[in-house]
Design a protein around this motif. Structure first.
Motif, PDB file in Angstrom:
ATOM      1  N   TYR A  98       0.827  -1.217   0.000  1.00 14.76           N
ATOM      2  CA  TYR A  98       0.000   0.000   0.000  1.00 14.76           C
ATOM      3  C   TYR A  98       0.860   1.267   0.000  1.00 14.76           C
ATOM      4  O   TYR A  98       0.418   2.310  -0.456  1.00 14.76           O
ATOM      5  CB  TYR A  98      -0.993  -0.027   1.174  1.00 14.76           C
ATOM      6  CG  TYR A  98      -1.965  -1.181   1.002  1.00 14.76           C
ATOM      7  CD1 TYR A  98      -2.993  -1.095   0.070  1.00 14.76           C
ATOM      8  CD2 TYR A  98      -1.807  -2.366   1.717  1.00 14.76           C
ATOM      9  CE1 TYR A  98      -3.862  -2.166  -0.135  1.00 14.76           C
ATOM     10  CE2 TYR A  98      -2.668  -3.437   1.526  1.00 14.76           C
ATOM     11  CZ  TYR A  98      -3.690  -3.331   0.597  1.00 14.76           C
ATOM     12  OH  TYR A  98      -4.538  -4.382   0.379  1.00 14.76           O
ATOM     13  N   LEU A 158       1.736   1.487  -3.836  1.00 12.79           N
ATOM     14  CA  LEU A 158       0.627   1.727  -4.764  1.00 12.79           C
ATOM     15  C   LEU A 158       0.529   3.172  -5.263  1.00 12.79           C
ATOM     16  O   LEU A 158       0.496   3.413  -6.481  1.00 12.79           O
ATOM     17  CB  LEU A 158      -0.672   1.278  -4.085  1.00 12.79           C
ATOM     18  CG  LEU A 158      -1.872   0.934  -4.958  1.00 12.79           C
ATOM     19  CD1 LEU A 158      -1.514  -0.095  -6.021  1.00 12.79           C
ATOM     20  CD2 LEU A 158      -2.998   0.404  -4.062  1.00 12.79           C
ATOM     21  N   PRO A 159       0.525   4.190  -4.346  1.00 11.03           N
ATOM     22  CA  PRO A 159       0.391   5.569  -4.842  1.00 11.03           C
ATOM     23  C   PRO A 159       1.636   6.086  -5.556  1.00 11.03           C
ATOM     24  O   PRO A 159       1.585   7.124  -6.211  1.00 11.03           O
ATOM     25  CB  PRO A 159       0.111   6.378  -3.573  1.00 11.03           C
ATOM     26  CG  PRO A 159       0.572   5.537  -2.447  1.00 11.03           C
ATOM     27  CD  PRO A 159       0.480   4.111  -2.882  1.00 11.03           C
ATOM     28  N   LEU A 192      -3.483   8.078  -7.009  1.00 13.28           N
ATOM     29  CA  LEU A 192      -4.635   7.681  -6.199  1.00 13.28           C
ATOM     30  C   LEU A 192      -4.747   8.587  -4.985  1.00 13.28           C
ATOM     31  O   LEU A 192      -3.733   8.952  -4.386  1.00 13.28           O
ATOM     32  CB  LEU A 192      -4.466   6.235  -5.719  1.00 13.28           C
ATOM     33  CG  LEU A 192      -4.401   5.153  -6.809  1.00 13.28           C
ATOM     34  CD1 LEU A 192      -4.088   3.796  -6.192  1.00 13.28           C
ATOM     35  CD2 LEU A 192      -5.711   5.095  -7.586  1.00 13.28           C
ATOM     36  N   VAL A 213      -6.413   5.009  -0.896  1.00 11.00           N
ATOM     37  CA  VAL A 213      -5.375   4.022  -0.576  1.00 11.00           C
ATOM     38  C   VAL A 213      -5.575   3.530   0.863  1.00 11.00           C
ATOM     39  O   VAL A 213      -5.458   2.325   1.141  1.00 11.00           O
ATOM     40  CB  VAL A 213      -3.965   4.616  -0.778  1.00 11.00           C
ATOM     41  CG1 VAL A 213      -2.895   3.613  -0.363  1.00 11.00           C
ATOM     42  CG2 VAL A 213      -3.765   5.045  -2.219  1.00 11.00           C
ATOM     43  N   ARG A 229      -6.139  -0.266   2.065  1.00 10.04           N
ATOM     44  CA  ARG A 229      -5.256  -0.854   3.078  1.00 10.04           C
ATOM     45  C   ARG A 229      -6.079  -1.440   4.224  1.00 10.04           C
ATOM     46  O   ARG A 229      -5.851  -2.572   4.658  1.00 10.04           O
ATOM     47  CB  ARG A 229      -4.294   0.208   3.606  1.00 10.04           C
ATOM     48  CG  ARG A 229      -3.203  -0.339   4.529  1.00 10.04           C
ATOM     49  CD  ARG A 229      -2.478   0.766   5.280  1.00 10.04           C
ATOM     50  NE  ARG A 229      -1.777   1.713   4.440  1.00 10.04           N
ATOM     51  CZ  ARG A 229      -0.470   1.632   4.125  1.00 10.04           C
ATOM     52  NH1 ARG A 229       0.266   0.650   4.605  1.00 10.04           N
ATOM     53  NH2 ARG A 229       0.076   2.545   3.356  1.00 10.04           N
TER      54      ARG A 229
END
Ligand code: DHB
Ligand code: MG
Length: 633
Positions: free
Chosen positions: A558, A561-562, A567, A572, A576
């Motif tokens: 997580y 991811l960004p 996002l 996020v 998570r």
């Protein structure tokens, strides 16, 4: 069409190969020279074996490093050819394949190549034999069919013709359109091979990774169409160098081979019919291309059936209820229970002495059948049998519905279900429903998104071809997923409407999650079922509340991811907190999560598709596989 296959395509001794080739319904074969050299009988004995099996020896191959050589080598090669011609005459083979020269001694001199091939053809003609010249993609002076044709044309001998091999042309991204301009009678033989696209040395690619038409990424249909446009009327043959086929039991491979030719013929027939053929270039009706019933129009997954015994059925039933499924009925005459949530129907079959029980005894709790909705179920089954699949007719009680079923690779069943009346009316013929059938909203699961199979390595391409030729699905990209203990090959297939999706997985490593499940269950089958919902956060929350455990995802995922996607931090954080994975393509988003596995390794995926996202979250597979490796070492 005269259907043929090169002996190099199969495992086993020559005798075993020929038995398998005959059993699969081929008309003839290409004899790969090494197979003969290592055969314990004489050429005439081989001829008799072939004749007894009803097979013609369509090609003796390969004759190497012949053309455009210095005089001394040329003379020696002519003597060598005479010895091969002796063998060919003794066994009854009339065509020799001469592949383009790869020797460092070859001269880049098409006139010399033509002159020497003319001499070879003259020797062959004296014995009533013929020679075909094939451009190998790695030939030193001749690597394209257009170059080989130019040499054959220049040699101008009636016993010398061209041999085409789709691999050499398509691997070099050469345009096959020119084939249509070659006089058909000068094309002596056509070898077909598909292959996955790979960035590697073409020789290695050709000798290890070819596959049957329909299993790879080449436009083999377009290639063969060009040969027919040229007026080619000779054999349609497969020449497949493949490391996996070399070790796979040859009877299976031979059936795949035949299926691939039937598929190729039917596709070519459709392609030629659809194309606006200029007058006079239409293939003469003398070419008989296979015309099977059309591929099925599938409308979705009507049901999934699990094999169990009494105890396993109870345990599975509890897990299904946790997932939000309601038990809605019992079979009229058998120990079979029906569960539903949304449009998803699961059948748990614990009937002793049944097909399902046999599967349970072989594989434990497992999916033993899929019920696919089809516009024309009988037509779908007829297509399947025309494409080398077996029909399976189960015993049934009075009033129970007769659903045509076929055996899928590996032995599970596929039933074809009518789309009307609806699935519930259909099931009511066989099941007594608990009235009223309540509680089917469950946790918000709506339909089957995809069924993922974990397969032995030698079953992946078999399934690709089966899904295409029998079920009419189209394959997506071939991917490699990273498991902490090895790579998993992965390929999705779906129908045009995306109502039926299969995802195939196979791993060479014996230690990946896919391989561990396979060995635990004693064979390849469904390893997870992905179910669709419209609000994954709500569905997952309800499932957690009901005690469903999910595969935990690393916090680092997580954090990362960004950095990969734009996002919102709140989103996020939400992913998570829920443990949900996220993927984004140009077409849309994919949110998904995996449940803990049942004892046998089977698990469920909950998915939400947003927009036209069309894949399966492969980018997230390593996160899942790493977590599963921690849980099931
Ligand atoms: O790899 C080879 O040597 C080889 C031999 C004969 C063929 O027809 C061919 O396509 C390749
Ligand atoms: Mg070839």
């Amino acid at each position: 069409m005269h259907r043929s296959i090169a002996t190099v395509s199969l495992s086993g001794t020559l005798r075993e190969k020929l038995n398998a080739i005959a059993a699969a319904g081929f008309d003839g074969f290409e004899l790969f020279e090494a197979d003969f050299i290592n055969f314990s009988g004489s050429a005439s004995e081989l001829g008799r074996i072939a004749a007894d099996l009803g097979l013609s020896i369509d090609l003796y191959q390969p004759f190497r490093d012949f053309e455009a050589m210095p005089e001394a080598q040329f003379r020696r090669s002519l003597d060598r050819a005479e010895r091969k011609f002796d063998l060919m005459q003794a066994m009854g083979a009339s065509l020799m394949l001469c592949c383009s020269n790869t020797s460092p001694l070859v001269k880049d001199d098409p006139a010399l190549a033509a002159e020497q091939l003319h001499a070879l053809a003259e020797r062959a003609a004296r014995r009533g034999l013929r020679v075909g010249y094939e451009a190998l993609a790695w030939g030193r002076a001749t690597s394209l069919y257009s170059q080989a044709w130019e040499i054959v044309r220049r040699a101008d001998h009636p016993s010398l013709g061209l041999i085409l091999d789709s691999f050499h042309t398509l691997s070099l991204k050469d345009d096959p359109a020119g084939i249509a301009q070659i006089p058909g009678e000068k094309i002596f033989f056509v070898q077909m091979a598909d292959a996955p696209l790979m960035a590697m040395d073409v020789l290695q690619w050709a000798r290890h990774h070819r596959s049957f038409p329909g299993q790879g990424d080449f436009d083999v249909v377009g290639f063969f169409a060009q040969a027919l446009r040229a007026g080619y009327r000779g054999p349609l043959s497969l020449e497949i160098f493949n490391d996996v086929f070399r070790e796979t039991p040859n009877r299976r491979t031979a059936v795949d081979a035949m299926r691939s030719l039937l598929w190729l013929e039917s596709q070519v027939r459709e392609r030629l019919a659809a194309a606006e053929e200029p007058r006079g270039r239409l293939p003469a009706p003398t070419v008989e291309l296979c015309e099977p019933p059309p591929a099925p129009q599938l409308g979705g997954m009507g049901f999934i059936e699990f094999a169990a015994d009494e105890a396993a059925a109870q345990a599975l039933g509890q897990r299904l209820q946790q997932l939000g499924f309601a038990r809605i009925g019992r079979h009229r005459s058998k120990a079979v229970t029906l569960y539903r949530q949304g449009q998803v129907h699961f059948i748990v079959n614990a009937q002793p002495d049944s097909f399902a029980r046999q599967r349970f005894e072989l594989h434990g709790t497992s999916v033993c059948a899929l019920g696919l909705l089809a516009q024309d179920p009988e037509g779908a089954a007829a297509r399947a049998t025309a494409m080398c699949s077996q029909r399976h007719d189960s015993p049934r009680g009075p009033g129970e519905s007769a659903l045509p079923a076929i055996v899928a690779p590996g032995g599970n069943l596929i039933h074809f279900l009518p789309q009307s009346p609806d699935i519930e009316s259909l099931l009511r013929a066989d099941f007594v429903f608990d009235e009223p059938a309540t509680g089917c909203e469950g946790h918000g699961l709506l339909s089957v998104d995809h069924v993922a199979l974990g397969l032995a390595v030698d079953q992946l391409d078999t399934w690709v071809l089966f899904s295409r030729a029998v079920l009419g699905l189209e394959p997506g990209e071939s991917l490699e997923l990273a498991d902490p203990f090895g790579l998993v090959r992965n390929r999705g297939l779906s129908n045009a409407e995306r109502t039926v999706r299969l995802v195939l997985n196979a791993s060479v490593s014996q230690r990946t999650q896919t391989a561990r499940t396979l060995s635990r269950t004693g064979g390849g089958a469904v390893h997870h079922i992905a179910l669709r919902c419209e609000d994954i956060f709500a569905t997952v929350q309800r499932m957690r509340d009901a005690g469903v455990g999910f595969v935990p995802i690393s916090g680092n995922y997580y954090d990362d991811l960004p950095t990969r996607m734009d996002l919102a931090p709140e989103f996020v954080a939400r992913l998570r907190a829920a443990g949900v994975l996220f993927d984004r393509s140009a077409e849309g988003d994919y949110l998904h999560i995996y449940t803990q596995s049942l004892e046998e390794g089977l698990f469920f995926e909950v998915v939400q598709r947003i927009g036209d996202y069309d894949a399966y979250g492969a980018a997230n597979a390593p996160a899942r596989l790493a977590a599963q490796a921690l849980q099931h070492p």
